[in-house]
Design a protein around this motif. Structure first.
Motif, PDB file in Angstrom:
ATOM      1  N   ALA A 127      24.731 -44.708  74.184  1.00  0.00           N
ATOM      2  CA  ALA A 127      24.633 -42.901  73.992  1.00  0.00           C
ATOM      3  C   ALA A 127      23.407 -42.710  73.853  1.00  0.00           C
ATOM      4  O   ALA A 127      21.771 -43.735  74.921  1.00  0.00           O
ATOM      5  N   SER A 128      22.535 -41.813  75.213  1.00  0.00           N
ATOM      6  CA  SER A 128      21.034 -41.384  75.573  1.00  0.00           C
ATOM      7  C   SER A 128      20.225 -41.483  75.008  1.00  0.00           C
ATOM      8  O   SER A 128      19.236 -41.781  75.535  1.00  0.00           O
ATOM      9  N   GLU A 129      19.961 -41.123  73.528  1.00  0.00           N
ATOM     10  CA  GLU A 129      18.498 -41.797  72.479  1.00  0.00           C
ATOM     11  C   GLU A 129      19.209 -43.300  72.609  1.00  0.00           C
ATOM     12  O   GLU A 129      17.988 -43.712  71.891  1.00  0.00           O
ATOM     13  N   GLN A 130      19.819 -44.146  72.827  1.00  0.00           N
ATOM     14  CA  GLN A 130      20.027 -45.748  72.539  1.00  0.00           C
ATOM     15  C   GLN A 130      20.250 -46.202  74.064  1.00  0.00           C
ATOM     16  O   GLN A 130      21.425 -46.843  74.663  1.00  0.00           O
ATOM     17  N   PRO A 131      19.731 -45.923  75.315  1.00  0.00           N
ATOM     18  CA  PRO A 131      20.216 -45.482  76.898  1.00  0.00           C
ATOM     19  C   PRO A 131      20.469 -47.418  77.063  1.00  0.00           C
ATOM     20  O   PRO A 131      21.146 -47.570  77.653  1.00  0.00           O
ATOM     21  N   ASN A 132      19.626 -48.347  76.247  1.00  0.00           N
ATOM     22  CA  ASN A 132      19.816 -49.530  76.939  1.00  0.00           C
ATOM     23  C   ASN A 132      20.385 -50.265  75.854  1.00  0.00           C
ATOM     24  O   ASN A 132      20.847 -51.895  76.621  1.00  0.00           O
ATOM     25  N   GLN A 133      21.331 -49.913  74.935  1.00  0.00           N
ATOM     26  CA  GLN A 133      22.700 -51.093  74.821  1.00  0.00           C
ATOM     27  C   GLN A 133      23.664 -50.182  74.778  1.00  0.00           C
ATOM     28  O   GLN A 133      24.613 -49.012  75.415  1.00  0.00           O
ATOM     29  N   VAL A 134      24.763 -50.878  74.896  1.00  0.00           N
ATOM     30  CA  VAL A 134      25.992 -50.223  74.758  1.00  0.00           C
ATOM     31  C   VAL A 134      26.802 -51.498  73.262  1.00  0.00           C
ATOM     32  O   VAL A 134      26.793 -52.858  73.422  1.00  0.00           O
ATOM     33  N   TYR A 135      27.422 -50.802  72.824  1.00  0.00           N
ATOM     34  CA  TYR A 135      28.383 -51.270  71.530  1.00  0.00           C
ATOM     35  C   TYR A 135      30.127 -51.542  71.955  1.00  0.00           C
ATOM     36  O   TYR A 135      30.344 -50.750  72.086  1.00  0.00           O
ATOM     37  N   TYR A 136      30.330 -52.584  72.322  1.00  0.00           N
ATOM     38  CA  TYR A 136      31.426 -53.214  72.916  1.00  0.00           C
ATOM     39  C   TYR A 136      32.676 -53.732  71.442  1.00  0.00           C
ATOM     40  O   TYR A 136      31.857 -54.714  70.957  1.00  0.00           O
ATOM     41  N   THR A 137      33.642 -53.448  71.347  1.00  0.00           N
ATOM     42  CA  THR A 137      34.014 -54.179  70.441  1.00  0.00           C
ATOM     43  C   THR A 137      35.964 -54.430  71.272  1.00  0.00           C
ATOM     44  O   THR A 137      37.007 -53.671  71.456  1.00  0.00           O
ATOM     45  N   PRO A 138      35.786 -56.077  71.213  1.00  0.00           N
ATOM     46  CA  PRO A 138      36.986 -56.079  72.042  1.00  0.00           C
ATOM     47  C   PRO A 138      38.114 -56.000  70.306  1.00  0.00           C
ATOM     48  O   PRO A 138      38.241 -55.801  69.369  1.00  0.00           O
ATOM     49  N   VAL A 139      39.647 -55.722  70.780  1.00  0.00           N
ATOM     50  CA  VAL A 139      40.352 -55.193  69.828  1.00  0.00           C
ATOM     51  C   VAL A 139      40.518 -56.838  68.819  1.00  0.00           C
ATOM     52  O   VAL A 139      40.522 -58.154  69.537  1.00  0.00           O
TER      53      VAL A 139
END
Ligand code: NAI
Length: 377
Positions: free
Chosen positions: A274-286
């Motif tokens: 999200a551009s409002e928290q641009p320094n993070q990616v949330y990643y979920t493996p199955v």
């Protein structure tokens, strides 16, 4: 050797002008050498000089700048076009034809035909014509793209993206001239919110998934009845590789601020940025837990590391994403190959998608081919 940079539009008080100046000048690649910054010639000349441009290169309008620059030995290497949308085509075309590299703001043109013309002129001139899809230059967006490309979430099934804010949601402010033009076909073209913000989200979907949009089905609404053009749109799309796409864009979503995000769902995992928290990616493996990946941490892709400027946990934001576009432009002007720089072809694809979405919305949401004619064969 520094490159010389010039700017058209982006005058005092403009929304995007400061981000271009911060971005272009951040890394020592460019000198701010020339400008025609304002619709008012005197204001433009005065402001350019206050920003350090020499008096003889602080121009009153873009035609004067073209004439002044074209014969100089130290002419500008790159021209940024940051004027209102309806002027992009003629300015960009004129500078490309005169042999300048151009960075054009989005939307690149008003029509698909103009977009195809820019692609043809850029190809014939051999000059770079980039388009400022700057969100694609955030380090963690590059990380997502790399994760998709290397199969870390498997085949992408679904991409969901929003660019929905609430800043034009006050009906009492709808006649404010800075707001009204965006919904007036004479000034904005065939589309309001989708052409203004939706195309950033659509470009982002293509950029991260690594595939192009084939067709769209759209529902447009003018929720403030005095508006001719849409202030809210829901656009379904399909990509050529089969990925299903959903896009919501709105300017009446009161309470949402910037409101730009993207989620990518593959066979073996999902991601969100999200551009409002641009320094993070949330990643979920199955079958696994959600992990928060942070800009600047070890183990990220080379591309994310390259475009990250300050140490982990120090915020990075919009002007540095724009700066990343300028870093790659400088490299490309110097003859290096740079993957990921948004180009005129991307600007053209956006225009084709805008016109397809408008046609679809008028036809009750029918599926419409969103590919530019010149890319169909
Ligand atoms: P704005 O209305 O805030 O500023 C426009 C500036 O251009 C003003 O200084 C005006 O005097 C000047 N101008 C107008 N006509 C001119 C002409 N013929 N020659 C020279 N200067 C001229 O507009 P804003 O919001 O800065 O938008 C400019 C462009 O940037 C638009 O195409 C918009 O879509 C795009 N934009 C892109 C963003 C991005 O994230 N990539 C974000 C915001 C805007």
């Amino acid at each position: 050797m520094k490159l010389n940079w010039g700017m058209i539009g982006g005058g005092e008080g403009s929304q995007i002008g400061p981000a271009h100046r911060l971005g272009a000048l951040a890394d020592g690649n460019f000198s701010f050498a020339a400008g025609a910054l304002d619709a008012d010639p005197e204001k433009g000349r005065a402001y350019a000089q206050r920003l350090g441009v020499a008096a003889d290169r602080a121009y009153g309008d873009w035609r004067e700048m073209l004439e002044g620059e074209r014969s100089r030995a130290d002419r500008v290497d790159l021209v940024t076009v940051a004027t209102p949308n309806s002027t992009h085509f003629e300015i960009t075309k004129a500078f490309l034809e005169a042999g300048f590299h151009v960075l054009c703001e989005k939307p690149m043109t008003m029509t698909v035909e103009e977009g195809e013309e820019i692609v043809r002129v850029a190809r014939a001139s051999g000059k770079i014509c980039a388009v400022n899809y700057c969100y694609s230059a955030y380090p963690m967006v590059r990380e997502m793209r790399q994760m998709v490309a290397t199969g870390q979430i498997g085949q992408v099934r679904l991409v969901v993206t929003n660019f929905s804010h609430g800043h034009h949601g006050n009906a009492l402010d709808a006649d404010n001239p800075r707001v009204r033009w965006r919904y007036d076909p004479a000034m904005a073209g065939v589309s309001g919110q989708f052409a203004d913000c939706g195309i950033h989200a659509l470009h982002m979907a293509s950029f991260v998934v690594g595939d192009q949009v084939d067709r769209v089905s759209a529902d447009f609404a003018s929720t403030i009845p005095s508006r001719v053009l849409e202030d809210d749109a829901m656009v379904n799309f399909r990509m050529s590789g089969g990925t299903v796409g959903r896009l919501w864009t709105s300017s009446v979503a009161i309470g949402r601020q910037h409101g730009f995000d993207i989620q990518v769902f593959g066979e073996t995992g999902g991601m969100r940025w999200a551009s409002e928290q641009p320094n993070q990616v949330y990643y979920t493996p199955v079958g696994g837990r959600t992990q928060i990946m942070e800009k600047g941490e070890s183990g990220l892709s080379d591309e994310a590391a390259r475009l990250s400027r300050v140490a982990i946990a120090h915020p990075e934001g919009f002007p540095l994403a724009v700066a990343n576009i300028y870093v790659d432009l400088a490299a490309a002007i110097r003859g290096e190959k740079r993957d990921g720089l948004p180009m005129a072809e991307d600007g053209l694809r956006s225009m084709a998608a805008v016109h397809a979405a408008v046609a679809s919305a008028k036809d009750g949401g029918a599926w419409v081919d969103a590919r530019p004619p010149m890319f169909r064969s």
